[in-house]
Design a protein around this motif. Structure first.
Motif, PDB file in Angstrom:
ATOM      1  N   UNK A 322       0.833  -1.200   0.000  1.00  0.00           N
ATOM      2  CA  UNK A 322       0.000   0.000   0.000  1.00  0.00           C
ATOM      3  C   UNK A 322       0.870   1.253   0.000  1.00  0.00           C
ATOM      4  N   UNK A 323       1.881   1.272   0.882  1.00  0.00           N
ATOM      5  CA  UNK A 323       2.713   2.472   0.945  1.00  0.00           C
ATOM      6  C   UNK A 323       3.646   2.587  -0.253  1.00  0.00           C
ATOM      7  N   UNK A 324       4.066   1.436  -0.764  1.00  0.00           N
ATOM      8  CA  UNK A 324       4.887   1.488  -1.968  1.00  0.00           C
ATOM      9  C   UNK A 324       4.105   2.162  -3.088  1.00  0.00           C
ATOM     10  N   UNK A 330       2.756   9.150  -5.809  1.00  0.00           N
ATOM     11  CA  UNK A 330       2.927  10.559  -5.441  1.00  0.00           C
ATOM     12  C   UNK A 330       4.323  11.052  -5.803  1.00  0.00           C
ATOM     13  N   UNK A 331       5.323  10.187  -5.601  1.00  0.00           N
ATOM     14  CA  UNK A 331       6.689  10.582  -5.959  1.00  0.00           C
ATOM     15  C   UNK A 331       6.770  10.904  -7.429  1.00  0.00           C
ATOM     16  N   UNK A 332       6.147  10.059  -8.249  1.00  0.00           N
ATOM     17  CA  UNK A 332       6.152  10.310  -9.689  1.00  0.00           C
ATOM     18  C   UNK A 332       5.446  11.618 -10.017  1.00  0.00           C
ATOM     19  N   UNK A 398      12.768   2.853   2.193  1.00  0.00           N
ATOM     20  CA  UNK A 398      13.895   2.151   2.804  1.00  0.00           C
ATOM     21  C   UNK A 398      13.586   1.876   4.280  1.00  0.00           C
ATOM     22  N   UNK A 399      12.850   2.782   4.923  1.00  0.00           N
ATOM     23  CA  UNK A 399      12.547   2.622   6.349  1.00  0.00           C
ATOM     24  C   UNK A 399      11.367   1.681   6.617  1.00  0.00           C
ATOM     25  N   UNK A 400      10.365   1.762   5.757  1.00  0.00           N
ATOM     26  CA  UNK A 400       9.112   1.057   6.035  1.00  0.00           C
ATOM     27  C   UNK A 400       9.261  -0.442   6.310  1.00  0.00           C
ATOM     28  N   UNK A 416       3.229  11.205   4.671  1.00  0.00           N
ATOM     29  CA  UNK A 416       2.242  11.087   3.595  1.00  0.00           C
ATOM     30  C   UNK A 416       1.527  12.418   3.363  1.00  0.00           C
ATOM     31  N   UNK A 417       1.176  13.109   4.454  1.00  0.00           N
ATOM     32  CA  UNK A 417       0.468  14.384   4.280  1.00  0.00           C
ATOM     33  C   UNK A 417       1.361  15.387   3.581  1.00  0.00           C
ATOM     34  N   UNK A 418       2.628  15.437   4.007  1.00  0.00           N
ATOM     35  CA  UNK A 418       3.532  16.391   3.369  1.00  0.00           C
ATOM     36  C   UNK A 418       3.757  16.025   1.901  1.00  0.00           C
ATOM     37  N   UNK A 419       3.755  14.737   1.613  1.00  0.00           N
ATOM     38  CA  UNK A 419       3.923  14.294   0.238  1.00  0.00           C
ATOM     39  C   UNK A 419       2.747  14.762  -0.622  1.00  0.00           C
TER      40      UNK A 419
END
Lengths: 458, 309
Positions: A322-324, A330-332, A398-400, A416-419
């Motif tokens: 899910x986070x990936x 969002x990163x894209x 890397x952390x998750x 996530x919110x900042x993202x």
């Protein structure tokens, strides 16, 4: 909305029909494999020289020679077991072989903090058997050679070897060995995937935007659709191209694995040597091992179980996937908007360089520090890198895998919110720059100029 | 009724004033020539009318309503900076652009086939755009502009890149559109075509409107009271000595004893000039010479920019 779909469709079909798409689809996995395999090989290379501390209370193996396997070295120590365990946690040795004094049972226990390379256990066992038979041969027996051989075989087969893992708090268990490696690998693979995806497809967004501008078709198009629609259409279209490629890779990976599995079933079976060792271990053996590790150990359970599978089971994959997907998407979009803005602002390829650097640098930097993040997933560096939208997609992935102890819920929510905020901000800025830029020709674009465009009212 | 009206439109780019309170009106079924030197603000105004950029002050009305994105589908815009996707096939690209205008695929194909035949580029349907000559690309762009049958067009330098035969064909198409009821803004630096096509003109210089009106009206406004007289004469005459002071002879040329004189008439009328000439020469032709749009353009723009004088 309908017009955005038309734009997406064109963007998608044009790219998928191209030869470069086919080439990248084939080359991509090779590139990925290279990126993943190279560090793994390097890591294994580093594991070549393993030092195993030997504490022999039985005295039987006091002259135990290092195994024939050159990569393992025995070093004799004469300290208290508890001290040695402490030293093991401090990584003074790779493993600790403890052979207790016991009159009836011959054998020992190997302690380590993480999984030893494959075959280490069997190498150690082989060394013990070799030395024991040598020891027997030193004595003279008045029996036939056959009987002697049988006796030796009988005695050596009595040697038991168990394995226990100690975590950094001194807790002992007989499993959870691969966990850290798996966490690392999952983190790196998702990080690399996100990095590659952003890098490859955002460049594609930039190229396609620039193409429209240099082709001078953009004004024809924005006379029918709003610039923002065109921009969104391009970004989504390219994202779909990338996802298609990703899907092709995943599906072909599954197919290839399936073929390999049916052709070479033995590759997927358990390590028979290790199992054989453990199955000979009688239940009462553990009585002689002064350790908390005895708790809950059943004799019929194989000690060197399929650790890999057990460790895998400990990872919460649903949560990771899910986070990936979240950070992947969002990163894209965060970067794609900015790349689209650059493509819209400049006139030709060479001008893109000065604006590309600030966008490639944060990602590269994250990769450079990823090792430190992985080593210390709850540290300050990890924290700051995972709340800045420029770096958080990779840093967070890397952390998750290290789970909730490394990344707390409030950190995830903050990141996530900042993202999401970052995506909105980058889309807003990009739309402003893009709208002005695509209709501007022959002007040398500077950051000052871009700032002016951002401040234009309409 | 006016199809498009711009009221006191001002556009700022930072400190730069690209348009300063410019108002124009495009009358129904008329061709409005939008003229001005490079950088005057024509393209900015056109983009505002196309809802691509937005004015800082002033408003634009389309058929009496305030201009919105919905109106854009009713405009056929041929921009000056125009290109095509080079790697895309001709037909496919035309369909794409038509779809963006809101046309359905099948409808677009049917109409495209008609226009491709008419413009003699039907055989290029499946070729890539990069294989087309510039003229053919221009034809394709023109087709795409008019395909969705709007009633209002903006043509920005439509003739650039065309050979004279194609320019003529395009002119006829534009006149045909007008005949069918369309209203057009026509922006160009080619003053000869302005005189041929336009009903009204607007001249913009340095972000401001400096001249507007009907083509004849404007030419009338700038007329120099110049008359061209073609005559023959049986005996040598010194024309200047025959005419009163009110008539000033600008030039006189002789071709096989047929003389052509340009005479400026001040304070009196053409009739007086004729009356003065009739006893002495036999007149073959007589007409008033109006300034060309080219001359008006240059004189008006230069008036504002003393450096060019």
């Amino acid at each position: 909305m309908n017009k955005i779909l038309i734009i997406i469709k064109r963007e998608y079909l044009q790219a998928v029909k191209k030869k470069t798409f086919l080439v990248m689809t084939i080359l991509g996995p090779l590139l990925m494999a290279g990126l993943i395999i190279t560090p793994t090989l390097l890591a294994n290379y580093g594991k070549d020289n393993q030092t195993i501390a030997v504490l022999d209370e039985s005295g039987l193996f006091s002259k135990l020679n290092s195994p024939n396997d050159k990569s393992i070295h025995f070093t004799y120590v004469d300290k208290d077991l508890l001290v040695l365990k402490k030293e093991l946690i401090d990584k003074k040795y790779d493993a600790l072989l403890y052979i207790p004094y016991n009159s009836t049972i011959l054998g020992g226990m190997i302690y380590s903090t993480s999984s030893l390379g494959t075959g280490v256990i069997s190498s150690v066992l082989a060394a013990m058997k070799r030395d024991l038979s040598n020891e027997i041969l030193l004595n003279e027996f008045n029996i036939s050679q056959d009987s002697l051989n049988m006796y030796i075989e009988n005695q050596t087969n009595k040697i038991m070897l168990g394995q226990t893992f100690i975590d950094k708090n001194g807790e002992e268990s007989k499993k959870a060995s691969y966990l850290k490696e798996i966490q690392l690998v999952i983190g790196y693979i998702s990080g690399i995937l996100i990095y590659l995806f952003i890098f490859m497809y955002c460049s594609m967004v930039l190229r396609n935007v620039l193409e429209e501008k240099t082709n001078r078709i953009v004004e024809i198009i924005v006379s029918s659709v709003k610039p923002i629609q065109l921009m969104i259409g391009k970004i989504v279209g390219v994202a779909l191209i990338g996802l298609t490629q990703l899907m092709i890779w995943i599906i072909s990976l599954i197919i290839i694995l399936g073929i390999v599995r049916s052709s070479f079933p033995e590759m997927f079976e358990r390590n028979n040597t290790s199992i054989a060792v453990s199955e000979q271990m009688p239940a009462d053996y553990y009585k002689y091992i002064p350790s908390d590790a005895q708790n809950g150990i059943n004799a019929d359970e194989s000690i060197v179980d399929n650790e890999f599978v057990t460790s895998l089971m400990e990872i919460n994959f649903v949560y990771l996937i899910v986070f990936f997907l979240f950070f992947f998407v969002t990163g894209y979009f965060f970067y794609a908007s900015l790349y689209a803005a650059i493509g819209g602002a400049v006139d030709n390829d060479t001008d893109t360089q000065q604006f590309m650097l600030p966008l490639t640098l944060p990602l590269l930097l994250t990769f450079i520090v990823s090792q430190y993040i992985a080593e210390n997933p709850d540290g300050a560096l990890a924290f700051w890198f995972s709340i800045i939208p420029f770096t958080s997609p990779i840093a967070m992935m890397i952390r998750m895998p290290f789970g909730m102890e490394a990344v707390q819920s409030w950190e995830i929510i903050l990141s996530c919110s900042l993202m999401v905020l970052g995506c909105v901000a980058s889309a807003w800025i990009a739309a402003k720059i893009y709208r002005t830029g695509i209709l501007m020709y022959g002007k040398k674009i500077t950051y000052k100029e871009l700032w002016k465009w951002i401040r234009y009212k309409n | 009724m006016n199809i498009v009206e711009a009221h006191d439109v001002t556009k700022l780019y930072g400190d730069f004033r690209a348009l300063n309170k410019v108002s124009i009106a495009v009358k129904e079924n008329n061709i409005l020539g939008l003229l001005g030197p490079n950088g005057a603000g024509k393209t900015t105004l056109i983009r505002i009318i196309n809802h691509i950029t937005f004015p800082d002050e002033g408003e634009v009305f389309f058929k009496g309503e305030k201009l919105t994105q919905e109106h854009v589908a009713q405009i056929g815009y041929l921009p000056e900076e125009r290109g095509l996707y080079r790697k895309m096939k001709v037909g496919e690209q035309a369909i794409y652009l038509a779809q963006l205008k809101g046309m359905l695929r099948q409808d677009a194909i049917t109409k495209l086939k008609y226009w491709f035949e008419k413009f003699e580029i039907a055989s290029w349907w499946n070729r890539k755009v990069e294989e087309l000559s510039k003229g053919m690309q221009q034809k394709l762009q023109f087709i795409v502009t008019i395909l969705h049958q709007p009633k209002f067009f903006i043509f920005d330098e439509p003739f650039s890149g065309f050979d004279p035969i194609n320019v003529n064909m395009l002119k006829n198409e534009i006149l045909e559109l007008k005949k069918n009821g369309a209203s057009i803004i026509f922006s160009t630096h080619n003053m000869a075509s302005v005189e041929e096509l336009c009903d009204d003109i607007v001249l913009i210089n340095k972000s401001e409107k400096i001249l507007e009106g009907g083509l004849r009206e404007v030419k009338n406004q700038f007329k120099q009271h110049m008359f061209e007289v073609v005559f023959t004469t049986s005996h040598e005459v010194e024309l200047s000595s025959l005419l009163p002071e009110d008539f000033h002879i600008e030039s006189i040329t002789d071709a096989d004893s047929v003389f052509t004189a340009l005479i400026k008439v001040e304070h009196t009328s053409a009739n007086d000039l004729l009356a003065a000439l009739l006893p002495h020469v036999s007149i073959q032709g007589f007409q008033e010479i109006f300034p060309s749009m080219n001359e008006i353009f240059i004189s008006q723009v230069n008036k504002m920019n003393p450096m060019n004088n």
